[in-house]
Design an enzyme around this catalytic site. Structure first.
Site, PDB file in Angstrom:
ATOM      1  N   PHE A 292      -1.009  -1.538  -5.585  1.00  0.00           N
ATOM      2  CA  PHE A 292      -2.215  -0.719  -4.550  1.00  0.00           C
ATOM      3  C   PHE A 292      -2.308   0.440  -5.211  1.00  0.00           C
ATOM      4  O   PHE A 292      -1.283   1.247  -5.247  1.00  0.00           O
ATOM      5  CB  PHE A 292      -1.746  -0.765  -3.377  1.00  0.00           C
TER       6      PHE A 292
ATOM      7  N   ASP B 213       2.159   5.619 -10.906  1.00  0.00           N
ATOM      8  CA  ASP B 213       1.504   6.014  -9.688  1.00  0.00           C
ATOM      9  C   ASP B 213       2.808   6.357  -8.465  1.00  0.00           C
ATOM     10  O   ASP B 213       3.257   5.489  -8.011  1.00  0.00           O
ATOM     11  CB  ASP B 213       0.653   4.891  -9.120  1.00  0.00           C
TER      12      ASP B 213
ATOM     13  N   LYS C 287      -0.387  12.045  -1.023  1.00  0.00           N
ATOM     14  CA  LYS C 287       0.061  12.011   0.304  1.00  0.00           C
ATOM     15  C   LYS C 287       1.320  13.499   0.604  1.00  0.00           C
ATOM     16  O   LYS C 287       0.581  14.236   0.891  1.00  0.00           O
ATOM     17  CB  LYS C 287       1.006  10.754   0.408  1.00  0.00           C
TER      18      LYS C 287
END
Length: 401
Positions: A137, A221, A250
């Site tokens: 994801f 990532d 984040k």
């Protein structure tokens, strides 16, 4: 607005992302606690999906935001004016990274950072093909969805980016599919949404070696895993593998929207020539977000939150394993303070989550494996809060069983 008006407005005027949102009316949040409109405290075991690594409203983060408010907000599109908070945060990140990761491009989010990294890789290498991993994801914009590893979320939006291939995690023989037509391979050092899938030791090193052989860029990532979550400042440090591009978000913004993709100065130069302004953003690295991010980075370092993530995570895993042992819980996967509780069925997981929320715990299952309950609490969560969480989960599971 009162609670009834808020709930009505939420469902009537805010676009929904699912048919069953948590729909908690938030009053305030501090540290690892979210207080609802009825004054009830909930222990946050998701940290806003990893955002609140330093806790909600850490005093140092709030103070830095207030200081920046007194100076200026947005003044110009990204990259044109020199703003102290952006420079200081970029320098702070570069000081923690290998010398080949010294140029930071700030964005608004993780998915935007992924887009920038993919765009940079294709331009710098002059190749079109991208490769990613099954179960991955990377966000929800079209490019990020194109390298997402779950057809359930990819197929409804086709046609996406062409010429994207997928590899299986831990399949070393499959790495032969990476050849000199591949611009870049993007990988999560721990696949969070896939169920906290941790590659076997040496696999990421083998991936690095294959990318180097073929001239393909390696993108890590670390939107979820970066900045202390997995027990080191960056997850790639555990395997001593250095990517060509690193994606962060984040926790990077300390509670405000912020992402970044990081590369060498030479590599990043591809985006500002032939043509100039080939990749721009209006709000990337907003001064408030950069100020919050700088304070959060200082907190992570000063309070040794990466080290704490490992010790607290190990203790939490031990307590969960002891209190939840039985036929319902198959295993606990963990890296730092990122945990995946693998249940015996999706139905059991959903029922367990429902009962945990009744115990005033904020948590949920992973996007790509509905048998896995993911936990990613603030890195500042106390031992007492972790113990209380484990006891509440024990009560919740007893009702489900």
């Amino acid at each position: 607005m009162n609670r009834v008006e808020l709930v009505s407005g939420f469902f009537r005027h805010l676009a929904q992302t699912s048919s069953s949102p948590m729909a908690m009316v938030v009053s305030e949040a501090t540290g690892s606690i979210i207080r609802d409109a009825e004054g009830r405290d909930h222990i946050d075991l998701l940290a806003g999906m990893g955002v609140a690594a330093t806790g909600h409203r850490h005093p140092k983060v709030v103070a830095r935001i207030e200081e920046q408010l007194g100076r200026h907000l947005h003044v110009m599109v990204y990259g044109e004016m020199i703003q102290e908070t952006q420079v200081a945060l970029a320098q702070g990140l570069a000081s923690l990274l290998p010398a080949t990761l010294d140029s930071v491009y700030f964005t608004n989010s993780g998915t935007e950072a992924v887009e920038g990294a993919l765009k940079l890789a294709r331009k710098a290498r002059g190749r079109n093909r991208l490769m990613a991993f099954h179960g991955a994801f990377h966000g929800d914009t079209l490019g990020a969805v194109s390298v997402g590893g779950n057809p359930h979320y990819r197929d409804p939006f086709e046609p996406l980016l062409p010429d994207v291939g997928f590899l299986a995690m831990d399949d070393r023989d499959g790495l032969a599919a990476i050849d000199d037509s591949v611009a870049a391979v993007i990988v999560e050092p721990v696949q969070a949404e896939a169920g906290v899938i941790i590659p076997s030791p040496g696999f990421l090193a083998a991936l690095r070696e294959r990318c180097s052989e073929t001239g393909s860029l390696l993108i890590f990532d670390e939107v979820i895993t970066g900045l202390g979550r997995t027990g080191t400042m960056f997850a790639f440090e555990r395997e001593q593998v250095v990517p060509d591009l690193l994606v962060l978000a984040k926790a990077l913004g300390g509670g405000l929207p912020l992402g970044a993709f990081i590369a060498s100065r030479d590599l990043m130069a591809s985006l500002c020539q032939d043509p100039e302004l080939g990749h721009v953003t209006t709000f990337g690295g907003h001064p408030l977000s950069a100020a919050a991010g700088l304070a959060a980075l200082e907190v992570i370092i000063e309070e040794q939150l990466a080290e704490r993530a490992e010790t607290a995570g190990a203790h939490f895993e031990e307590r969960l394993t002891a209190l939840l042992s039985g036929p319902c819980l198959e295993t606990v996967r963990r890296r730092g303070l990122l945990l995946g509780l693998v249940m015996d069925s999706a139905a059991r997981t959903q029922a367990f989550v429902k009962q945990c929320r009744a115990e005033r715990l904020v948590l949920g299952w992973t996007l790509h494996d509905d048998r896995v309950l993911r936990l990613a609490p603030p890195l500042v969560i106390t031992e007492a809060e972790l113990e209380e969480s484990a006891l509440r989960m024990q009560r919740a599971l007893a009702r489900v069983s």
